[in-house]
Design an enzyme around this catalytic site. Structure first.
Site, PDB file in Angstrom:
ATOM      1  N   HIS A 307       0.802  -1.432  -0.268  1.00  0.00           N
ATOM      2  CA  HIS A 307       0.021  -0.223  -0.238  1.00  0.00           C
ATOM      3  C   HIS A 307       0.567   1.333  -0.399  1.00  0.00           C
ATOM      4  O   HIS A 307       2.313   1.495   0.811  1.00  0.00           O
ATOM      5  CB  HIS A 307      -0.538   0.194   1.202  1.00  0.00           C
ATOM      6  CG  HIS A 307      -1.552   0.800   1.241  1.00  0.00           C
ATOM      7  ND1 HIS A 307      -1.757   2.602   1.107  1.00  0.00           N
ATOM      8  CD2 HIS A 307      -3.413   0.473   1.191  1.00  0.00           C
ATOM      9  CE1 HIS A 307      -3.542   3.051   1.068  1.00  0.00           C
ATOM     10  NE2 HIS A 307      -3.420   2.288   0.633  1.00  0.00           N
ATOM     11  N   ASP A 364      -8.072  -5.242  -0.330  1.00  0.00           N
ATOM     12  CA  ASP A 364      -8.392  -6.272  -0.979  1.00  0.00           C
ATOM     13  C   ASP A 364      -7.935  -7.708  -0.453  1.00  0.00           C
ATOM     14  O   ASP A 364      -8.729  -8.368  -1.486  1.00  0.00           O
ATOM     15  CB  ASP A 364      -8.207  -5.813  -2.554  1.00  0.00           C
ATOM     16  CG  ASP A 364      -8.452  -3.796  -2.874  1.00  0.00           C
ATOM     17  OD1 ASP A 364      -7.472  -2.934  -3.519  1.00  0.00           O
ATOM     18  OD2 ASP A 364      -9.171  -4.276  -3.206  1.00  0.00           O
TER      19      ASP A 364
END
Ligand code: SDX
Length: 428
Positions: A307, A364
Site C-alpha cells: 500500500h 483487497d
C-alpha cells in the site's frame, strides 16, 4: 515547530509557509515556488505531494489508523450502516434519526432508473466488463437528469444529485449483472434496506424472491463501509482532477470508476481471488507465488499486498479477515481459498522481502472472500468497490468546489528534442 521552510538555491534563500494539520501532519506550501525560483518539484506518483487540504478522511499509515470525519473505522464498521456512513462522509456528522429517515427516503426515491435507460443495457455484449458498463451508464444517467448537469455543489440540488448517484449506482450494477447473465432484471423494492435492495436486484428470480439474511445484509454493509473513502487515492484524485475542470458530478465519478478499474487499485480484489484460485487449482505451493512476486524479472505482484500509505497493517484488512471467518462459519460454508490466503499472509509476515518493504495485506486481500461468500460473481468485485467508494468520491468532489480549487494542471520537465527546422518530405 517552525512555520517557515527556507530553501537555499543558486546562492539565494527563499521562504515558504509550513502548514500543520489537525493531526499534526505537516506540509511545505510551495504554491509560489515557480514564481519565486523558476524551479518546479518532481514527484512521479505523487508519493510526497499533497493535492489538497481535506476534512473528510484521515489515514496514519505507520499506525494503521483510518477515520471518517474523526470516527475510527473500527467503530463505524461495527456500529453504523453504510447509509449512515455515506451521510457522515457527505455531510460531516452522523445523521440524527430524522436526517437518516429523510436520507433513506431519498435513496429509495432514486433507486429506479428511467425505462429508456434499461434498453441501453441490451446494447452491451454479454462479455462486456461491468466496470465499462458502470462508467458508461453513470454518464448516461445524467442525460435523463439535465437539471443536475450543472455544477450543484450545495443545497437541495447537491443533496438530490448525491442521493441519486448513491442509489442508482446499485441499480446500474445489478442490472448490468442480470443482463450479462441473460436474466430478467429485478426492479428495486422500496421496502428493503440499501444492501437488501441491491441483493434483491442481483439475485431474485421470477419464481423465487431472494431472501435477504441479516448476516449477509450486515456483511455487505461492512464491505461497503470499509470502502467508503480513503483520502486522495488514485480514483478519488481522478474525480477531483476531472471535477476541477468544472465537469459535472456524473462525469467526474464516471472517471473515478475508470481509475478504480485498474488492477493495481480497485481491480486488485478480483486479482486476489484469481491468484488464490490459481494456487488452489495448480496445486503449486504458496511459496511459488511469493518467489515470483519477489523476482524483479517477473512482473507478477502478490495481489492484495502492499500500500502506498499503510506501511504497517491496513485496518480494513484486519476487520475483513475477522468478518470473513465469522461469515463463513455463520453460513456453514468453508472456503479453501481463505485457508490459502491465511497461509500466504503467514509466510509473508516472516519473509525479509515483504518485511523490508512494509508489504502487508491491504483492503483487497480479504474483501474478495467476503463477496465470494455472499455469492457476488468475480467480475462484479470491483463494481462493489465502486458502490462503496461513491460517498467518498462525491464528498471529495464537493469539498474541492467548496475550497474553490483551481483547475488541476501539473507541470513537467521537457527532455525531448531541442528546437530544429522542419524537414520537407522530399528531403526525409
Ligand atoms: C487499493 O491508495 C489507496 O488508498 C488505495 C486503496 C483505497 O482504499 O483506495 O487502499 C485501495 O488500491 C489498495 C491496493 C490494491 N492493489 C494491490 O493489491 C496490487 C498489488 N500492490 C502493488 O501493486 C503496490 O503495493 C501498490 C500499487 C498498492 C502500491 O504501490 P507503490 O506505493 O507505488 O509501491 P511500489 O510499487 O513502489 O513498491 C515498493 C516496493 C517495490 O520493490 P523495490 O522496487 O523497492 O524492490 O515493494 C514492491 C515493489 O516491487 N512491491 C511488491 C508489491 N507491492 C509493492 N512486490 C510484490 N508484490 C506486491 N504486491
Amino acid at each position: 515547530m517552525q512555520d517557515k521552510a527556507t530553501l537555499h538555491l543558486d546562492g539565494k534563500s527563499y521562504q515558504f509557509d509550513v502548514f500543520t494539520g489537525s493531526e499534526n501532519e505537516r506540509c511545505i506550501d510551495i504554491q509560489n515556488l515557480r514564481a519565486q525560483t523558476g524551479y518546479i518539484t518532481m514527484d512521479p506518483g505523487f508519493a510526497n505531494t499533497g493535492s489538497c487540504y481535506s476534512d473528510i478522511t484521515y489515514v496514519e499509515g505507520s499506525k494503521g489508523i483510518l477515520r471518517y470525519r474523526g470516527y475510527p473505522i473500527e467503530e463505524i464498521a461495527t456500529r453504523a450502516t453504510f447509509v449512515e456512513t455515506a451521510f457522515l462522509i457527505l455531510y460531516g456528522e452522523l445523521p440524527t434519526p430524522e436526517e437518516l429517515k429523510n436520507f433513506s427516503a431519498r435513496l429509495k426515491e432514486h433507486a429506479p432508473i428511467h425505462t429508456n435507460l434499461e434498453h441501453h443495457f441490451s446494447g452491451f455484449p454479454t462479455s462486456a466488463p461491468p466496470m465499462a458498463i458502470l462508467s458508461a451508464m453513470l454518464n448516461l444517467v445524467s442525460c435523463f437528469h439535465p437539471e443536475v448537469l450543472d455544477v450543484p455543489t450545495t443545497g437541495d440540488e447537491f443533496d438530490r444529485t448525491a442521493s441519486l448517484l448513491l442509489s442508482k449506482v446499485r441499480t446500474i450494477a445489478a442490472f448490468a449483472y442480470r443482463m450479462a447473465a441473460g436474466k430478467p432484471i429485478n426492479h428495486p423494492n422500496p421496502n428493503l434496506t440499501y444492501c437488501g435492495n441491491f441483493l434483491h436486484m442481483m439475485f431474485s428470480d421470477p419464481y423465487q424472491e431472494y431472501e435477504v439474511s441479516p448476516i449477509v445484509d450486515r456483511a455487505l454493509n461492512l464491505f461497503l463501509i470499509l470502502h467508503a473513502d480513503h483520502e486522495q487515492n488514485c480514483s478519488t484524485s481522478t474525480v477531483r482532477v476531472v471535477g476541477s475542470a468544472r465537469a459535472n458530478l456524473f462525469s467526474s465519478v464516471a472517471a473515478g470508476v475508470c481509475a478504480l478499474w485498474g488492477p493495481l487499485h480497485g481491480g486488485a480484489n478480483a486479482g486476489v481471488i484469481a491468484m488464490l484460485e490459481d494456487i488452489h487449482k495448480s496445486g503449486r505451493p504458496a511459496q511459488y507465488y511469493i518467489d515470483r512476486a519477489k523476482d524483479k524479472d517477473d512482473s507478477f505482484k502478490l495481489m492484495g499486498f502492499g500500500h502506498r500509505v499503510y506501511k504497517n497493517f491496513d485496518p480494513r484488512s484486519i476487520i475483513l479477515k475477522k468478518q470473513v471467518d465469522g461469515l463463513l462459519r455463520a453460513l456453514n460454508l468453508d472456503d479453501d481459498l481463505l485457508h490459502i490466503a491465511m497461509q500466504l499472509e503467514e509466510v509473508t509476515l516472516k519473509d525479509e522481502y515483504f518485511i523490508s518493504r512494509n508489504l502487508y495485506p491491504n483492503v483487497d486481500f480479504y474483501s474478495g472472500l467476503l463477496l465470494r461468500a455472499i455469492g457476488i460473481p468475480l467480475n462484479m468485485y470491483t463494481v462493489m468497490f465502486a458502490i462503496g467508494r461513491m460517498p467518498g468520491w462525491i464528498a471529495n468532489w464537493q469539498e474541492m468546489h467548496e475550497h474553490n480549487l483551481r483547475i488541476s494542471r501539473p507541470r513537467q520537465i521537457y527532455t525531448g528534442k531541442t528546437a530544429r527546422p522542419f524537414v520537407p518530405l522530399a528531403e526525409r
